[in-house]
Enzyme design. Structure first.
Site, PDB file in Angstrom:
ATOM      1  N   LEU A 233      37.314  27.283  32.957  1.00 18.84           N
ATOM      2  CA  LEU A 233      36.825  26.379  31.918  1.00 18.84           C
ATOM      3  C   LEU A 233      37.588  25.059  32.027  1.00 18.84           C
ATOM      4  O   LEU A 233      38.692  24.901  31.513  1.00 18.84           O
ATOM      5  CB  LEU A 233      37.014  27.006  30.533  1.00 18.84           C
ATOM      6  CG  LEU A 233      36.393  28.402  30.348  1.00 18.84           C
ATOM      7  CD1 LEU A 233      36.664  28.911  28.930  1.00 18.84           C
ATOM      8  CD2 LEU A 233      34.900  28.381  30.638  1.00 18.84           C
ATOM      9  N   ASP A 234      36.985  24.107  32.732  1.00 22.50           N
ATOM     10  CA  ASP A 234      37.637  22.841  33.034  1.00 22.50           C
ATOM     11  C   ASP A 234      37.804  21.979  31.783  1.00 22.50           C
ATOM     12  O   ASP A 234      36.866  21.835  30.995  1.00 22.50           O
ATOM     13  CB  ASP A 234      36.803  22.082  34.075  1.00 22.50           C
ATOM     14  CG  ASP A 234      37.332  20.692  34.345  1.00 22.50           C
ATOM     15  OD1 ASP A 234      38.432  20.593  34.922  1.00 22.50           O
ATOM     16  OD2 ASP A 234      36.659  19.711  33.959  1.00 22.50           O
ATOM     17  N   ALA A 235      38.994  21.430  31.614  1.00 24.63           N
ATOM     18  CA  ALA A 235      39.279  20.460  30.533  1.00 24.63           C
ATOM     19  C   ALA A 235      38.809  20.960  29.179  1.00 24.63           C
ATOM     20  O   ALA A 235      38.392  20.177  28.321  1.00 24.63           O
ATOM     21  CB  ALA A 235      38.620  19.115  30.854  1.00 24.63           C
TER      22      ALA A 235
END
Length: 565
Positions: A233-235
């Site tokens: 789960l990016d950023a």
């Protein structure tokens, strides 16, 4: 299905908190979505998660061969040079994009045709478990979602945040120095300002609109259906925005992750959610929730700068003090450990762990080695160092070293011995595995600081260099050996206890699975001096030698199993 009944019960209070007034409708939609995916996901199974688990971090296009799509080239590189010493391959964004080397996604559901197809992903999955990136916080300004929102398509109403004059942004925490809002032109010629945490081509979605959460959830489950056993789960910390807040780590963001955790637990048990939050350690670990209800893994962002600091100073004190407070999370969650990645070495995680003088030392080393330093804007409007843009192996070496490549290998392997020893699962970046140096030309040509550590490697040239260039050959051989031995030692389980021992400031010493038949002690010399640790004895499983009183050469390391009783 009983699983869906339990899911409804588990997420109902979370949905009620996020969407008061119409929680029932949103809850029904989420459960229906989970039910629709339940059958396609029924054949998925959990990937390996033990002392043998090891991730390789790479782009889908990290390797090039004329006449071959990059995903097929990657598969060939893995077969020829990596084999089974890694179990999981983390593919950075493989989707069509317009910026940030893949993170400005135009279509979350497609593979970038220049990389290959979903069939190529399926072939890769035959040999390795897969981690896929989910860029949930934002989309490209050229994406269908954003273009239709600009066109006032009712289907996409509320998909992006257009803060009005009453929306208080004075406390917003930023990872960039670019403007928080950017102006875009609608097809009718009018203009609108939208929220852009990471820049003008990465426009944040607004999950306060229920349809956005449903679309994001559908994308997530689609990745699992394509074989992802880990979803990064990016950023994710920036996902939810509320007026007057920092707009990072909000309770609503944690609630969304908990909803996703509940859904994958229900319809794809064994799938792991990995949160990427490059923030101070105390904030980072909140994404574990209670250890069973939020992220399965959390990036250990403090590890890279602390390991670098240890080798730059020749003293492991700061690393030892921090690691003394790190232990197993629980039976359903653990740490995701890394040293190098596609991004720089974040310094925000060192808040409270390193002094300003310590951080300045790392900045000086980075610049002296030809790297760059990226800044971020604080809530008070001032700027601070966000990350060091450098190649990790190069950063370990003093600029005055007469043989920097040899030193990069010796120090690099010692640093990775730390990575492979601490509690959690290790992840090795492809440039570290193959002993690459920093790509200053690529950085300067593109004007993008992070390109210093994102060079695309020619597959055939790499094969030749592995036979001819000692730095490449020795790093690959050394890491393959470490990884091969590690998977034979149950004491390195992601869930085994760890005790950090302060025996000598020049050495990092960690005891895993103490008091059990699987006990193992890792000792790594971070200095250029000989270190004697007479209290440590046993069999060094890396060499097979019997050790009566451990003596480590400069940057030497050992993994000791206890001597017979």
């Amino acid at each position: 299905m009983p699983e869906l009944d339990r899911l409804r019960e588990r997420i109902a209070p979370l949905v009620a908190m996020l969407y008061p007034g119409h929680a029932t409708a949103v809850l029904d939609d989420l459960v229906r979505l989970a039910a629709r995916w339940a059958e396609p996901l029924a054949t998925t199974g959990p990937a390996r998660w033990d002392e043998g688990t090891a991730y390789l971090i790479t782009y889908g296009g990290s390797f090039h061969r004329e006449g071959e799509v990059p995903l097929q080239t990657l598969a060939g590189i893995l077969r020829a040079h990596v084999g089974d010493v890694v179990t999981d391959v983390h593919l950075l964004p493989i989707y069509p994009w317009t910026s940030d080397d893949g993170f400005g996604v135009t279509d979350h559901r497609q593979v970038d045709p220049s990389l290959g197809t979903w069939d190529d992903i399926a072939q890769l999955r035959q040999d390795y478990a897969l981690a896929l990136d989910f860029v949930a916080n934002h989309v490209s300004s050229s994406s269908t979602w954003f273009r239709r929102w600009l066109d006032r398509d009712p289907r996409y109403a509320g998909y992006f945040l257009e803060p009005g004059p009453d929306f208080d942004v004075s406390h917003v925490v930023r990872p960039r120095t670019t403007p928080l809002l950017h102006t875009y032109e609608r097809p009718d010629g009018t203009q609108v300002r939208a929220w852009t945490t990471f820049g003008d081509d990465q426009v944040d979605v607004d999950p306060r609109t229920p349809a956005v959460l449903l679309d994001l959830t559908d994308v997530l489950l689609g990745y699992v259906s394509r074989g992802a056993t880990t979803v990064r789960l990016d950023a994710i910390g920036y996902l939810w925005k509320e007026s007057g807040t920092s707009c990072i780590h909000l309770p609503q963001t944690h609630a969304v992750i908990r909803i996703w955790r509940a859904i994958v637990d229900a319809v794809a048990p064994g799938t792991r959610l990995l949160t990427e939050t490059n923030v101070p350690h105390a904030d980072n670990i909140t994404y574990f929730g209670d250890g069973s209800d939020e992220a399965h893994m959390v990036y250990q962002f403090a590890l890279p700068p602390l390991v670098l600091h240890a080798f730059v100073t020749g003293r492991a004190g700061a690393l030892t003090r921090w690691a003394s407070g790190i232990g197993p999370v629980g039976p359903a969650a653990t740490w995701f450990n890394f040293l190098a990645s596609h991004d720089g070495i974040g310094l925000r995680p060192t808040v409270g762990l390193l002094s300003d003088a310590d951080r300045d030392l790392l900045v000086e080393r980075t610049r002296a080695r030809g790297g760059r330093v990226s800044m971020a804007r604080r809530p008070d409007g001032t700027e601070g160092v966000y990350e060091l843009n450098t190649n990790f192996l190069d950063a370990l070496v003093d600029p005055a070293d007469p043989d920097p490549d040899a030193s990069a290998v010796v120090r690099g392997l010692a640093a990775h011995a730390i990575l492979l020893s601490v509690v959690g699962v290790p992840a090795v970046y492809y440039h570290s595995l193959f002993g690459s140096g920093q790509d200053e030309q690529g950085m300067q040509h593109s004007g993008i600081a992070r390109r210093i550590n994102r060079q695309v490697l020619d597959a055939d040239l790499l094969a030749a260099e592995l036979a001819e260039i000692p730095r490449r050959a020795r790093m690959l051989a050394g890491l393959r050996h470490l990884l091969s031995v590690r998977r034979t030692q149950p004491g390195f389980s992601p869930f085994a206890d760890q005790t950090v021992e302060a025996l000598d400031e020049r050495a990092f010493v960690v005891r895993r699975a103490a008091g059990t038949v699987h006990e193992i002690v890792a000792a790594i010399n971070v200095s250029d001096e000989v270190v004697e640790l007479p209290s440590l004895a046993g069999t060094d499983v890396l060499t097979g030698e019997t050790v009566t009183a451990l003596r480590l050469p400069p940057h030497g390391y050992a993994w000791l199993t206890p001597p017979p009783a």
